[in-house]
Design an enzyme around this catalytic site. Structure first.
Site, PDB file in Angstrom:
ATOM      1  NE  ARG A  50      -2.541   1.149   3.552  1.00 18.68           N
ATOM      2  CZ  ARG A  50      -3.279   1.018   4.657  1.00 18.68           C
ATOM      3  NH1 ARG A  50      -4.577   0.733   4.560  1.00 18.68           N
ATOM      4  NH2 ARG A  50      -2.745   1.158   5.848  1.00 18.68           N
ATOM      5  CE  LYS A 149      -2.242   4.723   6.961  1.00 16.79           C
ATOM      6  NZ  LYS A 149      -3.289   5.446   7.655  1.00 16.79           N
ATOM      7  CD  GLU A 182     -11.666   6.632   5.675  1.00  8.84           C
ATOM      8  OE1 GLU A 182     -11.224   5.479   5.779  1.00  8.84           O
ATOM      9  OE2 GLU A 182     -10.998   7.560   5.200  1.00  8.84           O
TER      10      GLU A 182
END
Ligand code: PMP
Length: 288
Positions: A50, A149, A182
């Site tokens: 990721r 991220k 989220e």
């Protein structure tokens, strides 16, 4: 504490980076939070993957191979003799000139911090938590893909402040269209008719590693899962609700915006998943 910066280890007091690092100046960089259970980094390969995908998406060149990065993280865990803890792995754009142009940054800064983990008190796992919807919205996924991220967390921080002002640990963030995205540092799941539902990444959700683990567990327990769009009504009328994240693991939610979820107690599916997750991390091995 020994902190890795660009291939060298420093004591905490000496671990410094330039004030001209674009990670500091502009939040230009990407990061991962990784748990250590029994001396081993949990889901390390997934986190590294990721990190590199996030870096690729923002055209940030990480000057290490993925294998080299895995070894560096494992070494940092060993050097810090950490049995249970938390790793913060960061790749910033590096030192450059003032001005956002990343081409002035010659080399990414790679930082690995191995620290203790601040877990929520046990009572929240036993009784569940209350959350609220924040007025701060998630950055639209067509502006900045939530799967990146990045070091830009201001929206989430604003929402976290709203959570704290409401005496809650977490807040639900909606996307621009008003669908559930989220929480500020966790993904959100509901259980409806014995099936698991969670917002898809195009709704504004990070592709959480813990979310992936929960979906895998659910599959092996023959519980159906769907990545979909959810409204606040879906949350309020859910049978069960829980949040997932590297730090929080699986944390049950029993109240949202003053509405009691289900019967106000931790539901059966949430309990099974929490139990399964505990077993998983107890026995986990790094596979190479
Ligand atoms: N959403 C956000 C915004 C996060 O920062 C995180 C990580 N703390 C998560 C979800 C959960 O992701 P993971 O399970 O990979 O930790």
């Amino acid at each position: 504490m020994k902190i890795f910066i660009n291939g060298k280890y420093y004591d905490k007091a000496d671990a410094q980076i330039s004030v001209f690092d674009h990670g500091l100046l502009y939040g230009d960089g990407v990061f991962e939070g990784i748990r250590i259970y029994n001396g081993k980094a949990f889901k390390l390969r997934e986190h590294i993957e990721r990190l590199y995908q996030s870096a690729k998406a923002i055209l940030l060149d990480i000057p290490m191979t993925k294998g080299g990065m895995e070894n560096a993280v494992m070494d940092a865990v060993k050097i810090n003799k950490k049995e249970n803890g938390y790793i913060r792995l960061m790749a910033t754009r590096g030192e450059g000139l003032l001005g956002i142009d990343p081409s002035t940054c010659k080399r990414a800064t790679i930082i690995i911090i191995v620290a203790d983990i601040q877990v929520y008190p046990e009572k929240y796992y036993k009784n569940g938590i209350e959350i609220v919807t924040a007025s701060s919205r998630r950055i639209p996924s067509d502006c900045l893909d939530p799967r990146i991220k990045s070091l830009n967390y201001l929206n989430n921080i604003m929402a976290k402040i709203e959570a704290r002002q409401a005496n809650c640990l977490e807040a639900v963030m909606l996307n621009r269209e008003g669908f559930v995205a989220e929480c500020t540092g966790d993904n959100i799941f509901i259980v409806r008719n014995d099936e698991l539902l969670t917002p898809a990444s195009n709704q504004g959700a990070l592709d959480g590693i813990t979310m992936g683990t929960v979906i895998e567990m659910a599959n092996s327990l023959k519980i159906k899962t769907h990545k979909t769009s959810l409204t606040r009504y879906d949350l309020y009328s859910a049978d069960e609700c829980f949040l997932t994240g590297t730090g929080a693991e699986i944390i049950p939610v029993i109240k949202i915006d003053g509405r009691v979820i289900g019967d106000g107690r931790i539901g059966a599916i949430t309990r099974r998943l929490i139990k399964g997750f505990k077993e998983l991390v107890m026995w986990h091995e790094l596979k190479y």
